[in-house]
Scaffold this motif. Structure first.
Motif, PDB file in Angstrom:
ATOM      1  N   GLU A  44      -7.216   6.958   6.102  1.00  0.00           N
ATOM      2  CA  GLU A  44      -6.644   5.821   6.837  1.00  0.00           C
ATOM      3  C   GLU A  44      -7.432   4.532   6.569  1.00  0.00           C
ATOM      4  O   GLU A  44      -6.854   3.443   6.548  1.00  0.00           O
ATOM      5  CB  GLU A  44      -6.602   6.108   8.334  1.00  0.00           C
ATOM      6  CG  GLU A  44      -7.977   6.245   8.965  1.00  0.00           C
ATOM      7  CD  GLU A  44      -7.965   6.747  10.385  1.00  0.00           C
ATOM      8  OE1 GLU A  44      -8.824   6.291  11.172  1.00  0.00           O
ATOM      9  OE2 GLU A  44      -7.123   7.594  10.719  1.00  0.00           O
ATOM     10  N   CYS A  45      -8.721   4.641   6.333  1.00  0.00           N
ATOM     11  CA  CYS A  45      -9.543   3.464   6.021  1.00  0.00           C
ATOM     12  C   CYS A  45      -9.187   2.905   4.644  1.00  0.00           C
ATOM     13  O   CYS A  45      -9.090   1.693   4.467  1.00  0.00           O
ATOM     14  CB  CYS A  45     -11.027   3.815   6.074  1.00  0.00           C
ATOM     15  SG  CYS A  45     -11.603   4.341   7.690  1.00  0.00           S
ATOM     16  N   GLU A  47      -6.302   3.286   3.167  1.00  0.00           N
ATOM     17  CA  GLU A  47      -4.960   2.718   3.314  1.00  0.00           C
ATOM     18  C   GLU A  47      -5.024   1.330   3.947  1.00  0.00           C
ATOM     19  O   GLU A  47      -4.307   0.415   3.530  1.00  0.00           O
ATOM     20  CB  GLU A  47      -4.077   3.645   4.146  1.00  0.00           C
ATOM     21  CG  GLU A  47      -3.734   4.933   3.434  1.00  0.00           C
ATOM     22  CD  GLU A  47      -3.101   5.971   4.347  1.00  0.00           C
ATOM     23  OE1 GLU A  47      -2.741   5.633   5.497  1.00  0.00           O
ATOM     24  OE2 GLU A  47      -2.965   7.127   3.906  1.00  0.00           O
ATOM     25  N   THR A  48      -5.883   1.155   4.943  1.00  0.00           N
ATOM     26  CA  THR A  48      -6.035  -0.147   5.589  1.00  0.00           C
ATOM     27  C   THR A  48      -6.611  -1.159   4.614  1.00  0.00           C
ATOM     28  O   THR A  48      -6.158  -2.304   4.562  1.00  0.00           O
ATOM     29  CB  THR A  48      -6.941  -0.033   6.829  1.00  0.00           C
ATOM     30  OG1 THR A  48      -6.383   0.917   7.725  1.00  0.00           O
ATOM     31  CG2 THR A  48      -7.076  -1.367   7.536  1.00  0.00           C
ATOM     32  N   TYR A  49      -7.596  -0.750   3.820  1.00  0.00           N
ATOM     33  CA  TYR A  49      -8.157  -1.634   2.798  1.00  0.00           C
ATOM     34  C   TYR A  49      -7.062  -2.107   1.842  1.00  0.00           C
ATOM     35  O   TYR A  49      -6.948  -3.291   1.546  1.00  0.00           O
ATOM     36  CB  TYR A  49      -9.272  -0.912   2.024  1.00  0.00           C
ATOM     37  CG  TYR A  49      -9.688  -1.635   0.773  1.00  0.00           C
ATOM     38  CD1 TYR A  49     -10.533  -2.730   0.836  1.00  0.00           C
ATOM     39  CD2 TYR A  49      -9.211  -1.240  -0.473  1.00  0.00           C
ATOM     40  CE1 TYR A  49     -10.904  -3.413  -0.320  1.00  0.00           C
ATOM     41  CE2 TYR A  49      -9.577  -1.911  -1.623  1.00  0.00           C
ATOM     42  CZ  TYR A  49     -10.421  -2.999  -1.541  1.00  0.00           C
ATOM     43  OH  TYR A  49     -10.776  -3.670  -2.674  1.00  0.00           O
ATOM     44  N   GLN A  51      -3.894  -2.212   2.388  1.00  0.00           N
ATOM     45  CA  GLN A  51      -2.949  -3.038   3.136  1.00  0.00           C
ATOM     46  C   GLN A  51      -3.440  -4.483   3.219  1.00  0.00           C
ATOM     47  O   GLN A  51      -2.677  -5.420   2.993  1.00  0.00           O
ATOM     48  CB  GLN A  51      -2.754  -2.458   4.538  1.00  0.00           C
ATOM     49  CG  GLN A  51      -1.744  -3.201   5.378  1.00  0.00           C
ATOM     50  CD  GLN A  51      -1.561  -2.553   6.739  1.00  0.00           C
ATOM     51  OE1 GLN A  51      -2.111  -1.492   7.027  1.00  0.00           O
ATOM     52  NE2 GLN A  51      -0.790  -3.194   7.575  1.00  0.00           N
ATOM     53  N   ILE A  52      -4.715  -4.676   3.531  1.00  0.00           N
ATOM     54  CA  ILE A  52      -5.273  -6.028   3.607  1.00  0.00           C
ATOM     55  C   ILE A  52      -5.278  -6.675   2.226  1.00  0.00           C
ATOM     56  O   ILE A  52      -4.912  -7.836   2.068  1.00  0.00           O
ATOM     57  CB  ILE A  52      -6.709  -6.003   4.188  1.00  0.00           C
ATOM     58  CG1 ILE A  52      -6.678  -5.616   5.666  1.00  0.00           C
ATOM     59  CG2 ILE A  52      -7.400  -7.342   4.009  1.00  0.00           C
ATOM     60  CD1 ILE A  52      -8.038  -5.427   6.283  1.00  0.00           C
ATOM     61  N   LEU A  58      -2.795  -8.246   7.345  1.00  0.00           N
ATOM     62  CA  LEU A  58      -3.872  -8.114   8.322  1.00  0.00           C
ATOM     63  C   LEU A  58      -4.966  -9.122   7.989  1.00  0.00           C
ATOM     64  O   LEU A  58      -5.228  -9.399   6.825  1.00  0.00           O
ATOM     65  CB  LEU A  58      -4.479  -6.706   8.291  1.00  0.00           C
ATOM     66  CG  LEU A  58      -3.611  -5.549   8.752  1.00  0.00           C
ATOM     67  CD1 LEU A  58      -4.346  -4.230   8.533  1.00  0.00           C
ATOM     68  CD2 LEU A  58      -3.236  -5.695  10.210  1.00  0.00           C
ATOM     69  N   CYS A  61     -10.108  -5.682   9.576  1.00  0.00           N
ATOM     70  CA  CYS A  61     -10.157  -4.323  10.089  1.00  0.00           C
ATOM     71  C   CYS A  61     -11.623  -3.998  10.336  1.00  0.00           C
ATOM     72  O   CYS A  61     -12.481  -4.309   9.511  1.00  0.00           O
ATOM     73  CB  CYS A  61      -9.548  -3.338   9.109  1.00  0.00           C
ATOM     74  SG  CYS A  61      -9.573  -1.659   9.763  1.00  0.00           S
ATOM     75  N   ASN A  74     -11.047   3.961  11.352  1.00  0.00           N
ATOM     76  CA  ASN A  74     -10.631   2.635  11.819  1.00  0.00           C
ATOM     77  C   ASN A  74     -10.996   2.472  13.280  1.00  0.00           C
ATOM     78  O   ASN A  74     -10.805   3.380  14.079  1.00  0.00           O
ATOM     79  CB  ASN A  74      -9.114   2.461  11.673  1.00  0.00           C
ATOM     80  CG  ASN A  74      -8.679   2.247  10.248  1.00  0.00           C
ATOM     81  OD1 ASN A  74      -9.483   1.909   9.389  1.00  0.00           O
ATOM     82  ND2 ASN A  74      -7.408   2.441   9.985  1.00  0.00           N
ATOM     83  N   CYS A  76     -10.490  -1.061  14.924  1.00  0.00           N
ATOM     84  CA  CYS A  76      -9.426  -1.977  15.347  1.00  0.00           C
ATOM     85  C   CYS A  76      -9.016  -2.857  14.172  1.00  0.00           C
ATOM     86  O   CYS A  76      -9.729  -2.945  13.169  1.00  0.00           O
ATOM     87  CB  CYS A  76      -9.849  -2.813  16.544  1.00  0.00           C
ATOM     88  SG  CYS A  76     -11.190  -3.959  16.224  1.00  0.00           S
ATOM     89  N   GLN A  77      -7.857  -3.505  14.324  1.00  0.00           N
ATOM     90  CA  GLN A  77      -7.309  -4.363  13.279  1.00  0.00           C
ATOM     91  C   GLN A  77      -6.792  -5.640  13.920  1.00  0.00           C
ATOM     92  O   GLN A  77      -6.485  -5.665  15.104  1.00  0.00           O
ATOM     93  CB  GLN A  77      -6.144  -3.675  12.561  1.00  0.00           C
ATOM     94  CG  GLN A  77      -6.503  -2.374  11.920  1.00  0.00           C
ATOM     95  CD  GLN A  77      -5.285  -1.642  11.379  1.00  0.00           C
ATOM     96  OE1 GLN A  77      -4.157  -2.067  11.555  1.00  0.00           O
ATOM     97  NE2 GLN A  77      -5.527  -0.524  10.717  1.00  0.00           N
TER      98      GLN A  77
END
Length: 119
Positions: A44-45, A47-49, A51-52, A58, A61, A74, A76-77
Motif C-alpha cells: 500500500e505504501c 501504491e501511494t508513492y 499515486q503521488i 495527493l 502521505c 500508511n 495519513c494522506q
C-alpha cells in the motif's frame, strides 16, 4: 512555497551522487537489506508513492512503522488541495514518521515547479 528556490538547492540536487549506499544498490539487494533489518514496506505504501508521483492527486502521505514493528504502513494522506503547512501540522511531535510530500515552489524566473520530497 515562495522563497523555497534559494533554500532548495542545498537539500536537493538531482545530479548529486551523494546518495546513501543502499539507495545505489540494485532492487534485489535493497529488498535483501530490508529483510535483514526485519522491517518491510507494505504494498500500500508503494501504491501511494506511485499515486503521488504519477496521478498527482495527493499532496502528501505520512508513513509509520507498524505497531508490531515489522513493516512500514500508511499513516495519513492529504489531497492535492492541501498545503505544505497542512502537511507539517499532521506530523506528530513526539513520534517518528517517514513522509512523502509534493512541494510546489516558484523559481527565480517566476515559474511554478513541483518536487517530490522524502522526509
Amino acid at each position: 512555497v515562495k522563497g523555497l528556490n534559494s533554500f532548495w538547492p542545498r537539500f536537493f540536487n538531482p545530479s548529486c551522487s551523494r546518495l546513501p549506499t543502499s539507495a545505489r544498490l540494485p532492487l534485489v539487494e535493497r529488498r535483501l537489506l530490508n529483510e535483514m533489518s526485519g522491517v518491510t514496506v507494505k504494498d500500500e505504501c508503494v501504491e501511494t508513492y506511485n499515486q503521488i508521483k504519477m496521478k498527482k492527486d495527493l499532496r502528501y502521505c505520512i508513513f509509520k512503522i507498524s505497531d508490531d514493528k515489522k513493516s512500514i504502513v500508511n499513516d495519513c494522506q492529504g489531497p492535492s488541495e492541501e498545503t505544505f503547512q497542512d502537511f507539517v501540522k499532521k506530523l506528530p511531535e513526539d513520534q517518528p514518521r517517514y513522509a512523502l510530500c509534493d512541494i510546489t515552489y516558484e523559481t527565480d524566473d517566476g515559474r511554478q515547479q513541483n518536487k517530490l520530497c522524502f522526509f
